[in-house]
Every structure is written in structure tokens, then in C-alpha cells.
Design a protein around this motif. Sequence first.
Motif, PDB file in Angstrom:
ATOM      1  N   ASN A  22       0.821  -1.214   0.000  1.00  0.00           N
ATOM      2  CA  ASN A  22       0.000   0.000   0.000  1.00  0.00           C
ATOM      3  C   ASN A  22       0.861   1.274   0.000  1.00  0.00           C
ATOM      4  O   ASN A  22       0.349   2.361   0.230  1.00  0.00           O
ATOM      5  CB  ASN A  22      -0.914   0.019   1.222  1.00  0.00           C
ATOM      6  N   ARG A  24       2.369   3.098  -2.291  1.00  0.00           N
ATOM      7  CA  ARG A  24       2.005   4.127  -3.268  1.00  0.00           C
ATOM      8  C   ARG A  24       0.691   4.800  -2.873  1.00  0.00           C
ATOM      9  O   ARG A  24       0.574   6.019  -2.934  1.00  0.00           O
ATOM     10  CB  ARG A  24       1.895   3.519  -4.662  1.00  0.00           C
ATOM     11  N   ILE A  25      -0.282   4.054  -2.451  1.00  0.00           N
ATOM     12  CA  ILE A  25      -1.584   4.604  -2.061  1.00  0.00           C
ATOM     13  C   ILE A  25      -1.433   5.485  -0.827  1.00  0.00           C
ATOM     14  O   ILE A  25      -1.974   6.584  -0.760  1.00  0.00           O
ATOM     15  CB  ILE A  25      -2.603   3.460  -1.810  1.00  0.00           C
ATOM     16  N   ASN A  26      -0.643   5.007   0.144  1.00  0.00           N
ATOM     17  CA  ASN A  26      -0.401   5.806   1.354  1.00  0.00           C
ATOM     18  C   ASN A  26       0.321   7.118   1.012  1.00  0.00           C
ATOM     19  O   ASN A  26       0.012   8.176   1.564  1.00  0.00           O
ATOM     20  CB  ASN A  26       0.419   5.005   2.370  1.00  0.00           C
ATOM     21  N   PHE A  27       1.309   7.027   0.114  1.00  0.00           N
ATOM     22  CA  PHE A  27       2.063   8.220  -0.269  1.00  0.00           C
ATOM     23  C   PHE A  27       1.161   9.247  -0.940  1.00  0.00           C
ATOM     24  O   PHE A  27       1.198  10.434  -0.621  1.00  0.00           O
ATOM     25  CB  PHE A  27       3.216   7.818  -1.199  1.00  0.00           C
ATOM     26  N   GLU A  28       0.330   8.820  -1.870  1.00  0.00           N
ATOM     27  CA  GLU A  28      -0.583   9.729  -2.565  1.00  0.00           C
ATOM     28  C   GLU A  28      -1.583  10.350  -1.592  1.00  0.00           C
ATOM     29  O   GLU A  28      -1.888  11.537  -1.678  1.00  0.00           O
ATOM     30  CB  GLU A  28      -1.300   8.993  -3.699  1.00  0.00           C
ATOM     31  N   ALA A  29      -2.095   9.567  -0.655  1.00  0.00           N
ATOM     32  CA  ALA A  29      -3.052  10.095   0.329  1.00  0.00           C
ATOM     33  C   ALA A  29      -2.392  11.146   1.213  1.00  0.00           C
ATOM     34  O   ALA A  29      -2.967  12.203   1.494  1.00  0.00           O
ATOM     35  CB  ALA A  29      -3.623   8.955   1.180  1.00  0.00           C
ATOM     36  N   ARG A  30      -1.168  10.858   1.631  1.00  0.00           N
ATOM     37  CA  ARG A  30      -0.442  11.813   2.476  1.00  0.00           C
ATOM     38  C   ARG A  30      -0.140  13.100   1.704  1.00  0.00           C
ATOM     39  O   ARG A  30      -0.247  14.196   2.236  1.00  0.00           O
ATOM     40  CB  ARG A  30       0.839  11.148   2.952  1.00  0.00           C
ATOM     41  N   LEU A  31       0.226  12.957   0.434  1.00  0.00           N
ATOM     42  CA  LEU A  31       0.518  14.117  -0.401  1.00  0.00           C
ATOM     43  C   LEU A  31      -0.725  14.982  -0.592  1.00  0.00           C
ATOM     44  O   LEU A  31      -0.660  16.213  -0.472  1.00  0.00           O
ATOM     45  CB  LEU A  31       1.060  13.654  -1.758  1.00  0.00           C
ATOM     46  N   LYS A  32      -1.856  14.358  -0.855  1.00  0.00           N
ATOM     47  CA  LYS A  32      -3.106  15.105  -1.000  1.00  0.00           C
ATOM     48  C   LYS A  32      -3.468  15.818   0.288  1.00  0.00           C
ATOM     49  O   LYS A  32      -3.929  16.963   0.277  1.00  0.00           O
ATOM     50  CB  LYS A  32      -4.247  14.172  -1.420  1.00  0.00           C
ATOM     51  N   ASN A  33      -3.255  15.153   1.410  1.00  0.00           N
ATOM     52  CA  ASN A  33      -3.545  15.756   2.715  1.00  0.00           C
ATOM     53  C   ASN A  33      -2.682  16.993   2.955  1.00  0.00           C
ATOM     54  O   ASN A  33      -3.165  18.032   3.419  1.00  0.00           O
ATOM     55  CB  ASN A  33      -3.338  14.703   3.818  1.00  0.00           C
TER      56      ASN A  33
END
Length: 184
Positions: A22, A24-33
Amino acid sequence: MSKDLREILKNKVEENLNLSNNHRINFEARLKNELHQEQKNGFGFWKIAASITILIGLAVSIYFFNTNPVEPKLAKTFDSLGSVSPELKKVENFYLASIQSEILELEQTAENKELLDGYLEKISELDNDYKDLTSDLNTDGINEKIINALIDNLQLRLKLLYQLKEQLNNLKTVNKLKNETNNI
């Protein structure tokens, strides 16, 4: 001592780094946040800056409206055009020296006494006007109009002396011609 980065990388043992499934998904979510937080806080700086500007403006206006009027300082008095600035002192000295030189060159005779007295009286009036303008400079302060009038006064006095000198030369020529015709 400096080491060569290439050698360090060659000698480094590669470790098997496994990323979670996960990642990549965690990284994208953190970046959006993080981006969402920056957008929310983006106007915060401007709000603080505007508040500080308003407070400074209020403080300055309160200070100026509530302070006692400034008592006038003792104004510098000017006794001539030259006391205003060094450049004007040079101008004034030039004209005064030229005027004095022209006056010293004048020869008074019985024939030119009346003409000479008339011009010298006018120059004396201009000198009194110059003193009046200097007192205006003291009462009204440094003013371009007064400074120009002072310079014009000096120029007019010198111009009158040049005219006087020219008329005296003409008078001398006329008298010389009369004497020559009388002798013939």
C-alpha cells in the motif's frame, strides 16, 4: 578529505528494500492531505499581514492626531542669496564682483555726471529691492520664485551698468567729434 561518491556507491552492499503493498496509495493520500492543508493555511499569512498593516496604520494615525503641534524651530536667517547654498553663493559672488568691477571702471566727468547719477540711483534702488527680497526669503522660506527674483535683480544691475558704460562711450565719442569739428 573528500571521497568519490561513485566509489562509495560501488562498495555499498545493496539491501533488498521491500516496500509495502500500500506504499504508493499511502504516499498519494499523504501528499493530498499536505496539499489540502497548504490550501487552507495559504490565506493565513495574508490575514496576519493585513492585520499587522492595519494596526500599524492605526498606531501612526493616533500618534499624529494626538501629539501636540510641533513648535517651530528657530529658522535660519538669510542675509543674502549666498547664504542659501554654496552654488548660489558662487552665482551671487560672480554678479557682485562684476557689478563692483564695472562701477570702479566708471569715470565721472562734468559731461556725464547727470547720466551717471541717474544710473547709480537706479542701481541703488535695485540694491534696496534686493534687501527686501532677502527679507522675503527669511519670512517666506526658501522659494524658487524669490531666488529667481534675487538672481534677476543681480542680472539687471549688471545689465544697467553695461548700458551705462555703452552710453558713456557714446557720449565720449560724440564729445570727441564735437571737439574735432570745433578745432577745424
